[in-house]
Enzyme design. Sequence first.
Site, PDB file in Angstrom:
ATOM      1  N   HIS A  68       0.830  -1.202   0.000  1.00  0.00           N
ATOM      2  CA  HIS A  68       0.000   0.000   0.000  1.00  0.00           C
ATOM      3  C   HIS A  68       0.866   1.255   0.000  1.00  0.00           C
ATOM      4  CE1 HIS A  68      -3.161   2.635   2.225  1.00  0.00           C
ATOM      5  NE2 HIS A  68      -3.277   2.774   0.928  1.00  0.00           N
ATOM      6  N   GLU A 119       1.815   2.003  -3.518  1.00  0.00           N
ATOM      7  CA  GLU A 119       0.716   2.586  -4.300  1.00  0.00           C
ATOM      8  C   GLU A 119       0.752   4.110  -4.198  1.00  0.00           C
ATOM      9  OE1 GLU A 119      -3.915   3.480  -3.736  1.00  0.00           O
ATOM     10  OE2 GLU A 119      -3.327   1.448  -3.118  1.00  0.00           O
ATOM     11  N   HIS A 120       1.070   4.617  -3.011  1.00  0.00           N
ATOM     12  CA  HIS A 120       1.164   6.065  -2.813  1.00  0.00           C
ATOM     13  C   HIS A 120       2.468   6.632  -3.366  1.00  0.00           C
ATOM     14  CE1 HIS A 120      -2.205   6.962   0.150  1.00  0.00           C
ATOM     15  NE2 HIS A 120      -2.286   5.653   0.003  1.00  0.00           N
ATOM     16  N   GLU A 166      -5.417   8.144   6.154  1.00  0.00           N
ATOM     17  CA  GLU A 166      -6.347   7.305   5.391  1.00  0.00           C
ATOM     18  C   GLU A 166      -6.862   6.152   6.253  1.00  0.00           C
ATOM     19  OE1 GLU A 166      -6.399   4.465   1.362  1.00  0.00           O
ATOM     20  OE2 GLU A 166      -4.553   5.500   1.977  1.00  0.00           O
TER      21      GLU A 166
END
Length: 440
Positions: free
Chosen positions: A71, A74-75, A151
């Site tokens: 994850h 992904e950023h 998030e």
Amino acid sequence: MPQQLPLVAPGSPGAELVVGQEGGAAVRRTVLPGGVRVLTEHMPGMRSATVGAWVGVGSRDETSGHFGSTHFLEHLLFKGTARRTAMDIAEAFDAVGGEANAATGKEHTCYYARVLDTDVPMAVDVIADMVTSARLDPAELETERGVILEELAMNDDDPSDVAHEQFATAVFGDTPLGRPIGGTPQAIRSVPRDAVWEHYREHYRPETLVVTAAGGVDHDALCAQVEAALRTGGWELGTTDVPAGRRVGATASPTGGAELTIRRTTEQANVIVGGTCLNATDERRFVLSVLNAALGGGMSSRLFQEVREKRGLAYSTYSFASGHAETGLFGLYAGCTPARVDEVTALMVHELERMADEPMGAAELARCIGQLCGGLVLGMEDTGSRMSRLGKAELVHGELLDIDESLARVRAVTAQQVQALAGELAAAPRSVVRVGPFGD
């Protein structure tokens, strides 16, 4: 007929495939040097296209010390490369009215963009630059660490999100599939930059990359653009010619049901009950889709009618299913008054057991099949859905079904098949997750 998607080297039989589709569309597949796979679906008359770069790595592939890295990447891939700053990447798509985003799953990650057909070369160049040449700048990483924690905090404030995430943990337990896709706050706070870099270098390679595009796209031109962009990014495309093998999960070990209650100061309780189900490639996945439609897939579904319409016990109630390499997840959800949780849970389970006890009537079966067929066709009206279909066909299923074949498989489902599968699901170990204002 379904078209098999073999894992072959460039120049080998099957490296170049062309599959006709409805409406004059055509799917083509090419294996480039290095094992990079490119699949396109040309849609006549479309002035836009969606391009996606898929990497066959998800949260389940993280090893100890690397938890949260998938994850994180992904950023971070949007935060700059050797050739572009984060602002350069953002401006490239904003300047042409395009959209760019990414999604992380348990078994794959996708970076994608929707642009006008004339801007496809730009989208390919930017996405390939991100995939091959991410800098993972330490300062940007620390900034993004805070963004990801925000998030996760946002998701934790949504009790339905908490229920779904904890349901996977309850069903799969202390296994890679049981870990949250986005990572835990503890994992995100503690994972070092070196671990994220190691995860990136290990999994982002030519043989794991699949590029898919749908809409106003030319296959040969896209293949040339992809190969040129990857070489510009510094990837060696001659080290191997065969793509990485598709994920094959070991036979899932039986797991017992678990119960989990999570306290949140909310007005409503969220409850999910269910367990494991079919894996992503099981031939009965079309039977499961009909079962899911009948049980909790719409306003005419059994859960909606029994729980909401007849008894007024919930505003939102539905069923859901997802498949992985070796197993899957099936659940029944409702949001209701905390004092009615046990009643609603028992009612949802009763509806599943009723499907196992007696076959669906002809009218209900026809309605569910019609619902699925209509949704399938309508869902393929946009380029993003077709791009995603190509990626999953290549990475997960190993075959490409045209719309007509998919519709035929749905229409072939019988009431007896649905009843048999419902019996399996009803007899399986059952997990229950409750989120709401409950005491200790």
